[in-house]
Write a protein that holds these residues in place. Sequence first.
Motif, PDB file in Angstrom:
ATOM      1  N   VAL A  50      -6.843   0.027   1.628  1.00  0.00           N
ATOM      2  CA  VAL A  50      -5.866   0.726   0.791  1.00  0.00           C
ATOM      3  C   VAL A  50      -4.560   0.914   1.551  1.00  0.00           C
ATOM      4  O   VAL A  50      -3.475   0.660   1.020  1.00  0.00           O
ATOM      5  CB  VAL A  50      -6.429   2.077   0.319  1.00  0.00           C
ATOM      6  N   ALA A  51      -4.651   1.326   2.813  1.00  0.00           N
ATOM      7  CA  ALA A  51      -3.445   1.539   3.623  1.00  0.00           C
ATOM      8  C   ALA A  51      -2.675   0.239   3.824  1.00  0.00           C
ATOM      9  O   ALA A  51      -1.437   0.222   3.792  1.00  0.00           O
ATOM     10  CB  ALA A  51      -3.832   2.142   4.974  1.00  0.00           C
ATOM     11  N   ALA A  52      -3.385  -0.873   4.025  1.00  0.00           N
ATOM     12  CA  ALA A  52      -2.718  -2.162   4.218  1.00  0.00           C
ATOM     13  C   ALA A  52      -1.960  -2.583   2.967  1.00  0.00           C
ATOM     14  O   ALA A  52      -0.835  -3.097   3.048  1.00  0.00           O
ATOM     15  CB  ALA A  52      -3.744  -3.220   4.604  1.00  0.00           C
ATOM     16  N   LEU A  53      -2.533  -2.355   1.808  1.00  0.00           N
ATOM     17  CA  LEU A  53      -1.870  -2.721   0.558  1.00  0.00           C
ATOM     18  C   LEU A  53      -0.689  -1.795   0.271  1.00  0.00           C
ATOM     19  O   LEU A  53       0.349  -2.243  -0.239  1.00  0.00           O
ATOM     20  CB  LEU A  53      -2.878  -2.687  -0.598  1.00  0.00           C
ATOM     21  N   GLN A  54      -0.847  -0.528   0.582  1.00  0.00           N
ATOM     22  CA  GLN A  54       0.279   0.399   0.423  1.00  0.00           C
ATOM     23  C   GLN A  54       1.461  -0.030   1.291  1.00  0.00           C
ATOM     24  O   GLN A  54       2.614  -0.012   0.840  1.00  0.00           O
ATOM     25  CB  GLN A  54      -0.160   1.823   0.795  1.00  0.00           C
ATOM     26  N   ALA A  55       1.190  -0.399   2.530  1.00  0.00           N
ATOM     27  CA  ALA A  55       2.249  -0.831   3.439  1.00  0.00           C
ATOM     28  C   ALA A  55       2.916  -2.110   2.933  1.00  0.00           C
ATOM     29  O   ALA A  55       4.142  -2.260   3.005  1.00  0.00           O
ATOM     30  CB  ALA A  55       1.686  -1.044   4.843  1.00  0.00           C
ATOM     31  N   TYR A  56       2.110  -3.035   2.408  1.00  0.00           N
ATOM     32  CA  TYR A  56       2.660  -4.293   1.887  1.00  0.00           C
ATOM     33  C   TYR A  56       3.577  -4.021   0.702  1.00  0.00           C
ATOM     34  O   TYR A  56       4.671  -4.586   0.609  1.00  0.00           O
ATOM     35  CB  TYR A  56       1.514  -5.217   1.485  1.00  0.00           C
ATOM     36  N   ARG A  57       3.161  -3.162  -0.214  1.00  0.00           N
ATOM     37  CA  ARG A  57       3.999  -2.836  -1.374  1.00  0.00           C
ATOM     38  C   ARG A  57       5.256  -2.081  -0.949  1.00  0.00           C
ATOM     39  O   ARG A  57       6.335  -2.291  -1.512  1.00  0.00           O
ATOM     40  CB  ARG A  57       3.205  -1.996  -2.388  1.00  0.00           C
TER      41      ARG A  57
ATOM     42  N   PHE B 210      -2.923 -11.782  -4.420  1.00  0.00           N
ATOM     43  CA  PHE B 210      -3.993 -11.716  -5.407  1.00  0.00           C
ATOM     44  C   PHE B 210      -5.223 -11.210  -4.649  1.00  0.00           C
ATOM     45  O   PHE B 210      -5.791 -11.933  -3.835  1.00  0.00           O
ATOM     46  CB  PHE B 210      -4.288 -13.086  -6.014  1.00  0.00           C
ATOM     47  N   VAL B 211      -5.628  -9.977  -4.919  1.00  0.00           N
ATOM     48  CA  VAL B 211      -6.611  -9.304  -4.065  1.00  0.00           C
ATOM     49  C   VAL B 211      -7.903  -9.025  -4.826  1.00  0.00           C
ATOM     50  O   VAL B 211      -7.896  -8.400  -5.900  1.00  0.00           O
ATOM     51  CB  VAL B 211      -6.050  -7.978  -3.514  1.00  0.00           C
ATOM     52  N   ASP B 212      -9.010  -9.473  -4.263  1.00  0.00           N
ATOM     53  CA  ASP B 212     -10.342  -9.159  -4.778  1.00  0.00           C
ATOM     54  C   ASP B 212     -10.620  -7.677  -4.565  1.00  0.00           C
ATOM     55  O   ASP B 212     -10.016  -7.032  -3.694  1.00  0.00           O
ATOM     56  CB  ASP B 212     -11.370 -10.013  -4.042  1.00  0.00           C
ATOM     57  N   LEU B 213     -11.551  -7.121  -5.338  1.00  0.00           N
ATOM     58  CA  LEU B 213     -11.865  -5.694  -5.216  1.00  0.00           C
ATOM     59  C   LEU B 213     -13.151  -5.444  -4.437  1.00  0.00           C
ATOM     60  O   LEU B 213     -13.135  -4.882  -3.350  1.00  0.00           O
ATOM     61  CB  LEU B 213     -11.949  -5.067  -6.610  1.00  0.00           C
ATOM     62  N   TRP B 214     -14.294  -5.854  -5.009  1.00  0.00           N
ATOM     63  CA  TRP B 214     -15.583  -5.570  -4.365  1.00  0.00           C
ATOM     64  C   TRP B 214     -15.652  -6.243  -2.999  1.00  0.00           C
ATOM     65  O   TRP B 214     -15.396  -7.434  -2.862  1.00  0.00           O
ATOM     66  CB  TRP B 214     -16.734  -6.074  -5.229  1.00  0.00           C
ATOM     67  N   GLY B 215     -15.978  -5.462  -1.965  1.00  0.00           N
ATOM     68  CA  GLY B 215     -16.100  -5.994  -0.617  1.00  0.00           C
ATOM     69  C   GLY B 215     -14.792  -6.087   0.123  1.00  0.00           C
ATOM     70  O   GLY B 215     -14.777  -6.409   1.317  1.00  0.00           O
ATOM     71  N   CYS B 216     -13.684  -5.797  -0.577  1.00  0.00           N
ATOM     72  CA  CYS B 216     -12.361  -5.895   0.048  1.00  0.00           C
ATOM     73  C   CYS B 216     -11.605  -4.575  -0.015  1.00  0.00           C
ATOM     74  O   CYS B 216     -11.157  -4.061   0.997  1.00  0.00           O
ATOM     75  CB  CYS B 216     -11.539  -6.990  -0.636  1.00  0.00           C
ATOM     76  N   VAL B 217     -11.477  -4.021  -1.232  1.00  0.00           N
ATOM     77  CA  VAL B 217     -10.758  -2.767  -1.434  1.00  0.00           C
ATOM     78  C   VAL B 217     -11.712  -1.597  -1.605  1.00  0.00           C
ATOM     79  O   VAL B 217     -11.395  -0.468  -1.265  1.00  0.00           O
ATOM     80  CB  VAL B 217      -9.807  -2.886  -2.643  1.00  0.00           C
ATOM     81  N   HIS B 218     -12.900  -1.861  -2.135  1.00  0.00           N
ATOM     82  CA  HIS B 218     -13.952  -0.843  -2.232  1.00  0.00           C
ATOM     83  C   HIS B 218     -15.301  -1.516  -2.051  1.00  0.00           C
ATOM     84  O   HIS B 218     -15.408  -2.753  -2.108  1.00  0.00           O
ATOM     85  CB  HIS B 218     -13.878  -0.069  -3.561  1.00  0.00           C
ATOM     86  N   ASP B 219     -16.320  -0.711  -1.833  1.00  0.00           N
ATOM     87  CA  ASP B 219     -17.658  -1.260  -1.603  1.00  0.00           C
ATOM     88  C   ASP B 219     -18.593  -1.039  -2.784  1.00  0.00           C
ATOM     89  O   ASP B 219     -19.807  -1.131  -2.651  1.00  0.00           O
ATOM     90  CB  ASP B 219     -18.281  -0.663  -0.333  1.00  0.00           C
ATOM     91  N   GLY B 220     -18.014  -0.772  -3.957  1.00  0.00           N
ATOM     92  CA  GLY B 220     -18.819  -0.508  -5.139  1.00  0.00           C
ATOM     93  C   GLY B 220     -19.177   0.952  -5.297  1.00  0.00           C
ATOM     94  O   GLY B 220     -19.737   1.344  -6.325  1.00  0.00           O
TER      95      GLY B 220
END
Length: 290
Positions: free
Chosen positions: A37-44, A19-29
């Motif tokens: 993004v690369a870490a999540l792609q690898a996990y999937r 369960f992944v937050d967006l702001w401050g984690c996946v993008h900076d707004g």
Amino acid sequence: MTRIITALSEVSDRYDALFVDLWGCVHDGVKALPDAVAALQAYRAGGGAVVLVTNSPRPRASVEIQLDGFGVARDAWDVIATSGDSARAAMFRGVVGQRVFYMGEQEDTGFFEPLRIQRDPVEITRVPLEEAEGIVCLGPEDPMENPAILRPQLLLAKQRGLKLLCANPDIVVDRGARREWCAGAVAALYTDMGGESLYFGKPHPPIYDLARRRLASLGRDVPPEGILCIGDGIHTDVAGAIGEDHDSLFITGGLAAEETRTTDQPDRDALQAYLEKEQSFPTFAIGKLR
């Protein structure tokens, strides 16, 4: 004790879903954070499921468009759960009445578009505060302005016994290098004044119920211990994970970067002092998602 890690891959094989937050984690707004993004792609790619769980007051379709604009790759996530979706469902059940006063930016008024998936929704009408049965708050009209300026309106609302629906419990968010106030700051002020605020995002249960339903829609039946929550909000992401019996990965380089002295990684002593002050202890911590 919270364990500092250097990469998501150190611990991700323990979990079936994130369960992944967006702001401050996946993008900076403003733009995507490539390492995240690369870490999540690898996990999937390894078979894990990624649910983006965000306190955005927008519907998930709008968040998808926003993510595309920021450059977040579609193969970095599976499904989205937004506090906006959870709050809209409650609004159309009539939790703050049919005639509502709106607080928020004009670009977010799509919040009031009817939900086609809900049976017999209440018809919602936006009205002036003096005629309202309740308040729907997506944030201050000007996110750069201190919410205290809204005190006269909130005082009138409290005197009239109005409930405030908060579609985003975050207090602040960082849009690039600019910090903005969110609906959670307005709701907190209203509560401090003696008003009643209803919350529909992290760390409150409704958004986690929605996230689990979205995860189940992927054909995934994951127990609580199989979910890792990732985010930079100690009072939202981490508190919510603890409340739902999920492990958590605290991103220290977001909202708490100064307190944890995070450059690439948090300072160990500063992180420990911050967590003790907040009396909140995530399972893991890392400077940024990677």
